[in-house]
Design an enzyme around this catalytic site. Structure first.
Site, short mmCIF file in Angstrom:
data_model
loop_
_atom_site.label_atom_id
_atom_site.label_comp_id
_atom_site.label_asym_id
_atom_site.label_seq_id
_atom_site.Cartn_x
_atom_site.Cartn_y
_atom_site.Cartn_z
N GLY A 47 0.84 -1.19 0.00
CA GLY A 47 0.00 0.00 0.00
C GLY A 47 0.87 1.23 0.00
O GLY A 47 1.84 1.30 0.75
N ASN A 171 -6.95 -0.97 1.19
CA ASN A 171 -8.20 -0.25 1.40
C ASN A 171 -9.23 -1.13 2.10
O ASN A 171 -9.37 -2.31 1.80
CB ASN A 171 -8.73 0.21 0.04
CG ASN A 171 -9.81 1.25 0.17
OD1 ASN A 171 -10.08 1.74 1.26
ND2 ASN A 171 -10.43 1.60 -0.95
N THR A 172 -9.96 -0.53 3.05
CA THR A 172 -11.08 -1.22 3.71
C THR A 172 -12.30 -0.30 3.66
O THR A 172 -12.73 0.24 4.69
CB THR A 172 -10.74 -1.57 5.17
OG1 THR A 172 -10.33 -0.38 5.87
CG2 THR A 172 -9.63 -2.60 5.24
N THR A 212 -7.23 -0.14 8.91
CA THR A 212 -8.26 -0.02 9.92
C THR A 212 -9.32 -1.07 9.67
O THR A 212 -9.98 -1.06 8.62
CB THR A 212 -8.88 1.38 9.90
OG1 THR A 212 -7.85 2.36 10.06
CG2 THR A 212 -9.90 1.54 11.01
N GLU A 242 -2.67 2.69 12.72
CA GLU A 242 -2.04 3.97 12.47
C GLU A 242 -2.85 5.08 13.13
O GLU A 242 -4.05 5.20 12.90
CB GLU A 242 -1.97 4.22 10.97
CG GLU A 242 -0.93 5.21 10.55
CD GLU A 242 0.47 4.65 10.68
OE1 GLU A 242 1.05 4.80 11.77
OE2 GLU A 242 0.98 4.07 9.73
N GLU A 246 -4.17 13.51 8.99
CA GLU A 246 -3.73 14.10 7.73
C GLU A 246 -3.50 15.59 7.92
O GLU A 246 -4.26 16.27 8.59
CB GLU A 246 -4.76 13.83 6.63
CG GLU A 246 -4.86 12.37 6.27
CD GLU A 246 -5.90 12.11 5.19
OE1 GLU A 246 -5.99 12.92 4.26
OE2 GLU A 246 -6.62 11.11 5.29
N CYS A 357 -11.65 8.46 7.46
CA CYS A 357 -11.64 7.60 8.64
C CYS A 357 -12.86 7.72 9.54
O CYS A 357 -13.47 6.71 9.90
CB CYS A 357 -10.38 7.87 9.46
SG CYS A 357 -8.85 7.42 8.62
#
Length: 724
Positions: A47, A171-172, A212, A242, A246, A357
């Site tokens: 990623g 990605n989730t 996540t 994490e 940002e 998020c």
């Protein structure tokens, strides 16, 4: 009422609040990370950025069809920066993104990231090293170059085979189909990456779940790996969520509040956790590296984001009461934030939270709660999302109401499209919803954002359901704020970019709000030592404690004109030099009390000298130094003395000096001029009357704007009173 002794009152013991030590709150001992373990030589990160691709329907997917979505690009860069002896390879199946990471134009924007990536990706010259066996030798006898140890590749299989430790950071997204649609996390990408690792790996690996994910996902990963592993191959699975914001990702990585590592409560699990802890331990204090069980680690990430979002929705709910009563939401939130039990963070009212998020993670908790038949819990967290959506609609209605309940044909200048400042990320940005609402009301919209690419704005609006023909006809993306505001009926502030603000900008404010880690381009790395404040009125200035030297020996070298330290501030690109010869302000940072340069020498080990944030800014603007020592390298250049906005004072003592003595190592005072600020008078000269400004982020001085003839409306505040 009993009378308390004056001494007791004076001591403040009854008023003192304490924080429970971690050891008293954690089930697992803090010394678990000291378990015997193997050292990592190669790391692979699956990623490469936080801008994910579009997701197409599928039946079964391999990793070669998976898009990624994480902050793993910055994480990988900082890990490589602080572990020069470890090769870090970032893989992604999107060749365009990998090409972007290899180019001079990175695919994501984060203050300070460009400097770090260039140093570890390309390598960097460090000057010359003096011969350690001859301290009086000329410094140009050995040329130094920091070797590259961060690589970007599309060769996923090779990177998996080479790695000792693999970060899975794919990605989730929220599911768009089937059971859990609209709330559950789609784990197909995680499963696909896991199956690829099991298929390719022929040696034991540590697999770190970085994405996540919902609670118990690690169990699924363990089962898939065990069922598909080659004979004799063992996988240890860790959870390492994490905790980055940002816009401040580099600062958060260099000075994290905590590093969470979840593992199985077995000897093998402890060893794997200790291996990862050593990687972070190169620059993170041991007391901030916390190990726990896998499920607690997974849930802690969702819980942290949910609670942060909850604070934003709470203050936004209060903003509606403030507007109705005449209270000021900034004053209310400030008063609440002074309570040490609450704190000031995440109490800024605005048009609603955005980013990838918060909403996604709250929906994860909602779905998890409903799956466990905890429906009241699900309703509680769903209310946080509902309040966030309500705030966007409430702000829209206020704008329409002030513009005489009619937006048809009117031009609205939207300043800011990113969901927050210092990032180019637009996912779930409140600006998307408001612009779409304006278009429904047949308004013309001009958008300006200093960091968001034009194609990204068009994509977000199209994906939100706006008609392409309407977009083309009624929306324009401008290259300057002045272009966007020309002939506008109203200006709507949607992102708190500093250039939009007209408030006074002081050095203290810069230190508290806008300071980013300093990039030390060439400096000896010492043991971490936190600064002692000089006072609230000197927040920009800190003094470092004398570090411990870990048994390193030291000797003095003759002073040499021009040797020194170069410091670069990634925020504004300013480069400041500290020379080793005496300056007009007294002893320079590289001089001993005798006027001689001090040269520290530690046991040989790989030396990550070019380290951004080796003096970094802590939460209160404090400077700190790293935990480990390394060889000192001096630059053979004709450097000027320290003048201007950065003043260098203080000394470095040699080993013979008292190790317990506190001394000034560096005392840096930085002032940042307000640059590229909007000229609101110029904007006023080109707007239609009456002129409206809708301050969605409370970054404007309303009295100054009102003096220019603007009518100002802000979230959580009463608007401009219009005289009859």
């Amino acid at each position: 009422m009993a009378h308390l002794p004056n001494a007791t009152l004076a001591s403040g013991r009854f008023l003192e609040r304490t924080v429970t030590p971690a050891a008293a709150r954690l089930t697992r001992s803090m010394d678990t990370i000291d378990a015997p373990h193997t050292r990592v030589k190669k790391i692979t990160c699956m990623g490469s950025g936080f801008v994910g691709g579009t997701k197409a329907p599928f039946a079964h997917r391999s990793y070669s069809q998976v898009t990624t979505d994480s902050l793993q690009g910055p994480t990988s860069a900082v890990i490589a920066y602080n572990n020069s002896d470890i090769e870090v390879t970032v893989v992604d199946i999107n060749p365009d993104r990998i090409s972007a990471w290899k180019s001079n134009s990175l695919p994501i924007y984060e203050p300070g990231l460009d400097e770090i990536v260039r140093a570890v990706r390309d390598g960097a010259p460090l000057g010359q090293q003096r011969d350690r066996y001859n301290p009086y030798a000329a410094p140009d006898e050995v040329s130094l170059f920091r070797r590259a140890n961060l690589f970007f590749s599309t060769n996923v299989d090779q990177a998996i085979m080479d790695a000792d430790l693999i970060f899975v950071c794919v990605n989730t997204p929220t599911k768009t189909h089937g059971i859990g649609k609209g709330s559950a996390a789609d784990l197909d990408f995680v499963e696909a990456a896991t199956r690829t690792i099991a298929k390719v790996a022929t040696q034991d690996k540590i697999v770190v779940e970085k994405s996540t994910v919902p609670c118990k996902t690690a169990q699924s990963i363990r089962e898939i790996l065990a069922a598909n592993a080659h004979p004799g191959v063992r996988f240890d699975v860790l959870s390492n969520p994490e905790f980055l914001a940002e816009g401040t990702a580099v600062r958060d990585l260099l000075n994290p509040d905590r590093i969470i590592i979840g593992s199985m409560p077995t000897a093998a699990g402890y060893r794997a956790a200790a291996t990862l802890a050593e990687v972070y331990g190169r620059w993170v204090p041991q007391e901030r590296i916390i190990t726990m069980n896998l499920w607690s680690s997974e849930l802690s990430k969702l819980a942290a984001n949910a609670m942060l979002a909850q604070r934003i929705s709470s203050v936004n709910a209060l903003s509606a009461i403030c507007e109705a009563t005449g209270a000021d939401v900034d004053e209310v939130s400030y008063a609440c934030g002074l309570d040490s039990r609450i704190g000031p963070q995440m109490l800024k009212a605005g048009p609603g939270f955005g980013g990838s998020c918060f909403q996604k993670d709250i929906f994860n908790i909602v779905y998890l709660s409903e799956s466990l038949h905890l429906y009241e819990i699900a309703d509680y967290w769903r209310a946080v999302i509902n309040m966030n959506e309500h705030q966007k609609q409430r702000f829209t209605k206020r704008i329409i109401s002030c513009l005489y309940n009619n937006l048809a044909g009117k031009k609205l200048a939207v300043l800011g499209f990113a969901f927050k400042k210092n990032t180019s990320d637009t996912r779930e940005s409140p600006a998307i919803t408001l612009v779409s609402n304006f278009l429904v009301e047949r308004a013309r919209v001009a958008i300006y954002d200093p960091r968001v690419p034009e194609y990204q704005i068009w994509r977000e609006l199209s994906n939100n359901g706006s008609d392409p023909e309407m977009l083309k006809k009624n929306v324009s993306v401008c290259s300057t704020a002045y272009e966007a505001c020309e002939a506008a009926d109203a200006v709507v502030i949607m992102t708190e970019w500093d250039e939009f603000s007209n408030k006074s900008f002081t050095a203290v404010a810069a230190s508290k709000q806008d300071r980013q880690p300093l990039a030390i381009l060439d400096v000896n790395s010492y043991t971490r030592a936190h600064a002692s404040p000089k006072g609230a009125d000197q927040e920009a200035s800190r003094t470092l404690s004398k570090p411990e030297f870990d048994g390193a020996t030291a000797f003095q070298v003759p002073p040499r004109k021009g040797t020194g330290v170069i410091i670069k501030d990634p925020l504004n690109g300013e480069v400041k030099t500290f020379s080793s010869h005496r300056s007009t302000s007294g002893n320079s940072p590289l001089q001993s009390p005798t006027g001689q340069s001090t040269f520290f020498q530690s046991p040989p080990r790989p030396n990550p000298l070019l380290m951004s944030g080796r003096f970094a800014v802590g939460p209160a603007g404090t400077f700190f130094t790293p935990r480990h020592t390394s060889d000192q390298y001096l630059i053979d250049a004709d450097l000027p003395d320290v003048h201007g906005t950065v003043q260098g004072t203080g000394l470095l003592h040699d080993k013979a000096s008292s190790i317990d003595e506190r001394l000034q190592a560096v005392d840096i005072e930085t002032t940042k001029a307000a640059s590229h600020r909007l000229d609101w008078a110029r904007i006023a000269s080109g707007m239609r009357r009456p002129m409206f400004v809708f301050d969605g982020r409370n970054i404007l001085d309303h009295s100054k704007l009102e003096a220019l003839g603007f009518r100002v409306e802000a979230i959580g505040k009463r608007g401009t009173v219009v005289s009859e």
